[in-house]
Write a protein that holds these residues in place. Structure first.
Motif, mmCIF file in Angstrom:
data_model
loop_
_atom_site.group_PDB
_atom_site.id
_atom_site.type_symbol
_atom_site.label_atom_id
_atom_site.label_comp_id
_atom_site.label_asym_id
_atom_site.label_seq_id
_atom_site.Cartn_x
_atom_site.Cartn_y
_atom_site.Cartn_z
ATOM 1 N N VAL A 11 149.696 -10.430 35.124
ATOM 2 C CA VAL A 11 150.468 -10.225 33.905
ATOM 3 C C VAL A 11 149.592 -9.645 32.812
ATOM 4 N N TRP A 12 150.123 -8.672 32.107
ATOM 5 C CA TRP A 12 149.514 -8.149 30.887
ATOM 6 C C TRP A 12 150.294 -8.773 29.739
ATOM 7 N N GLY A 13 149.612 -9.221 28.700
ATOM 8 C CA GLY A 13 150.320 -9.819 27.575
ATOM 9 C C GLY A 13 149.649 -9.471 26.260
ATOM 10 N N ARG A 14 150.455 -9.467 25.198
ATOM 11 C CA ARG A 14 149.902 -9.249 23.866
ATOM 12 C C ARG A 14 150.735 -10.019 22.857
ATOM 13 N N PHE A 15 150.106 -10.348 21.745
ATOM 14 C CA PHE A 15 150.785 -11.030 20.661
ATOM 15 C C PHE A 15 151.715 -10.059 19.954
ATOM 16 N N THR A 16 152.908 -10.538 19.601
ATOM 17 C CA THR A 16 153.813 -9.737 18.776
ATOM 18 C C THR A 16 153.872 -10.295 17.354
ATOM 19 N N SER A 74 162.492 -15.517 26.589
ATOM 20 C CA SER A 74 163.503 -15.911 25.611
ATOM 21 C C SER A 74 163.714 -17.412 25.505
ATOM 22 N N GLY A 75 163.084 -18.190 26.373
ATOM 23 C CA GLY A 75 163.387 -19.615 26.438
ATOM 24 C C GLY A 75 162.673 -20.521 25.462
ATOM 25 N N PHE A 76 161.567 -20.101 24.892
ATOM 26 C CA PHE A 76 160.820 -20.980 23.983
ATOM 27 C C PHE A 76 159.965 -20.120 23.049
ATOM 28 N N GLY A 77 159.563 -20.701 21.922
ATOM 29 C CA GLY A 77 158.894 -19.952 20.852
ATOM 30 C C GLY A 77 157.658 -19.187 21.264
ATOM 31 N N TYR A 78 156.738 -19.843 21.982
ATOM 32 C CA TYR A 78 155.504 -19.165 22.409
ATOM 33 C C TYR A 78 155.824 -18.007 23.341
ATOM 34 N N GLY A 79 156.781 -18.197 24.249
ATOM 35 C CA GLY A 79 157.177 -17.124 25.165
ATOM 36 C C GLY A 79 157.755 -15.930 24.434
ATOM 37 N N ARG A 80 158.555 -16.191 23.401
ATOM 38 C CA ARG A 80 159.160 -15.104 22.611
ATOM 39 C C ARG A 80 158.140 -14.401 21.716
ATOM 40 N N ALA A 81 157.050 -15.089 21.362
ATOM 41 C CA ALA A 81 156.053 -14.526 20.444
ATOM 42 C C ALA A 81 155.076 -13.584 21.140
ATOM 43 N N LEU A 82 155.205 -13.445 22.458
ATOM 44 C CA LEU A 82 154.304 -12.596 23.221
ATOM 45 C C LEU A 82 155.100 -11.554 24.001
ATOM 46 N N ASP A 83 154.464 -10.435 24.250
ATOM 47 C CA ASP A 83 155.038 -9.381 25.081
ATOM 48 C C ASP A 83 154.432 -9.554 26.470
#
Length: 196
Positions: free
Chosen positions: A158-163, A133-142
């Motif tokens: 960590v598993w991550g994906r684009f939202t 929740s702290g910055f745009g790139y962090g919020r744009a990913l799951d």
């Protein structure tokens, strides 16, 4: 809203989804690197040559603004191809990349230890953390942690994906996904160091 909107060939407008953790006016290098890969893929593609190496030199924080990415073929051979890319905004160069494509060949498959583990469950704690929740790139990913976490120092899995899309109206490729996540470990380490 996507990370970038294409304005013309090689020109993009960055959105808040590209913001890094240190300054809301500066982009995280993950989206910038993915955009470089996006542009390089469209530069003199040749069947049988695949991207094998990418090096990005960063001269200054890339602003959340309009960007221009100029690409070129610096060496074109039968078996290899060297490409370059330059990222500018407002007439200033912020990053420069070089990439090699090499000829693909049939090679024996590498042994694989087994299928990947299951996707970790969504965590509200991660979503509320500085990462989610702290910055745009962090919020744009799951972000989903199998081991470790965004508030604990030390190694993590960590598993991550684009939202959101990388480029508005365009499908993201596996290589662009990889490029976008490649700098994420560095940012998390850097942020943890600067905030402690």
């Amino acid at each position: 809203m996507a990370m970038y909107t294409r304005l013309t060939e090689g020109r993009y407008r960055a959105s808040e989804h590209t913001q890094g953790p240190w300054d809301p006016r500066a982009q995280h290098m993950g989206p910038v690197t993915a955009l470089i890969v996006h542009e390089l893929a469209q530069t003199a593609p040749r069947p049988g040559l695949e991207l094998s190496k990418l090096v990005v030199d960063v001269f200054a924080p890339v602003p959340v603004a309009e960007l221009e990415i100029a690409t070129d073929v610096t060496r074109d051979g039968k078996r290899v191809q060297c490409l370059s890319a330059s990222v500018t905004s407002g007439g200033r160069e912020y990053a420069r990349a070089s990439a090699w494509r090499i000829r693909t060949a049939d090679t024996p498959a590498s042994p694989v230890p087994g299928p990947p583990g299951p996707i970790p469950p969504h965590s509200e704690a991660v979503a509320r953390s500085w990462l989610g929740s702290g910055f745009g790139y962090g919020r744009a990913l799951d972000w989903r942690f199998a081991e470790g976490g965004p508030t604990r120092p030390g190694p993590a899995t960590v598993w991550g994906r684009f939202t959101v899309p990388l480029v508005e109206g365009e499908e993201i490729t596996p290589m662009e996904r990889l490029a976008a996540f490649a700098d994420s470990g560095h940012s998390a380490v850097g942020f943890a160091r600067t905030s402690s």
